[in-house]
Design a protein around this motif. Structure first.
Motif, PDB file in Angstrom:
ATOM      1  N   ALA A  47       0.827  -1.207   0.000  1.00 66.71           N
ATOM      2  CA  ALA A  47       0.000   0.000   0.000  1.00 66.71           C
ATOM      3  C   ALA A  47       0.861   1.257   0.000  1.00 66.71           C
ATOM      4  O   ALA A  47       0.548   2.231  -0.702  1.00 66.71           O
ATOM      5  N   TRP A 141      -6.244   8.339   1.202  1.00 64.95           N
ATOM      6  CA  TRP A 141      -6.233   7.321   0.157  1.00 64.95           C
ATOM      7  C   TRP A 141      -5.487   6.079   0.636  1.00 64.95           C
ATOM      8  O   TRP A 141      -5.919   4.950   0.400  1.00 64.95           O
ATOM      9  N   ASP A 145      -6.873   2.275   0.926  1.00 67.26           N
ATOM     10  CA  ASP A 145      -6.205   1.207   0.183  1.00 67.26           C
ATOM     11  C   ASP A 145      -5.787   0.062   1.103  1.00 67.26           C
ATOM     12  O   ASP A 145      -5.954  -1.104   0.764  1.00 67.26           O
TER      13      ASP A 145
END
Length: 154
Positions: A47, A141, A145
């Motif tokens: 990630a 984000w 994720d």
């Protein structure tokens, strides 16, 4: 506590210990944990890479000077099994504990590197979050994720 850690989470903490040693710091901080998570293969590293995090760039955004105060007293002893006796700063301890709580909340049996990353980035005033933001990583984000990567396929 470390008995619940999966190999990738244990490896990240060991790499964090090595980062602290390499930096000449007496204690493991959340910034060292972040670098350990980036370098240990697993959900967190995947990630972080997808978010554009890079170890050299993150190191350049880490605060210089004194680290956060270390964990002291009885509670500090629980971390020694994997840190070779190296103490953890209060921010690193909070990140690990938040990662454990996240795993329990998600009803996951073990703590993965993804849980530790969530435990770190869910602390808005954490120096590791500041470094990520300074390096241009969108922390919202990244959180989404990591959660997506940890959920079983439907």
């Amino acid at each position: 506590m470390f008995e619940r850690f999966r190999p990738d989470a244990r490896g990240a903490v060991e790499r964090a210990r090595d980062e602290a040693t390499r930096a000449g710091q007496p204690d493991i901080s959340s910034e060292h944990l972040l670098l350990g998570l980036l370098e240990e293969p697993g959900v967190a590293a995947d990630a972080l890479a997808a978010a554009g995090a890079d170890a050299a760039d993150l190191r350049s955004h880490l605060p210089q000077g004194e680290a956060s105060p270390p964990e002291t007293g009885q509670r500090g002893r629980q971390w020694r099994g994997i840190t070779d006796g190296m103490r953890m700063t209060a921010d690193a301890r909070r990140a690990l504990e938040a990662g454990l709580h996240r795993a329990l909340k998600l009803d996951h049996r073990g703590v993965s590197s993804g849980h530790l990353l969530l435990g770190t980035i869910d602390q808005p005033d954490d120096p590791a979050v500041t470094a990520l933001t300074a390096a241009g990583v969108n922390v919202g984000w990244l959180r989404d994720d990591v959660l997506r990567r940890m959920m079983p396929p439907t």
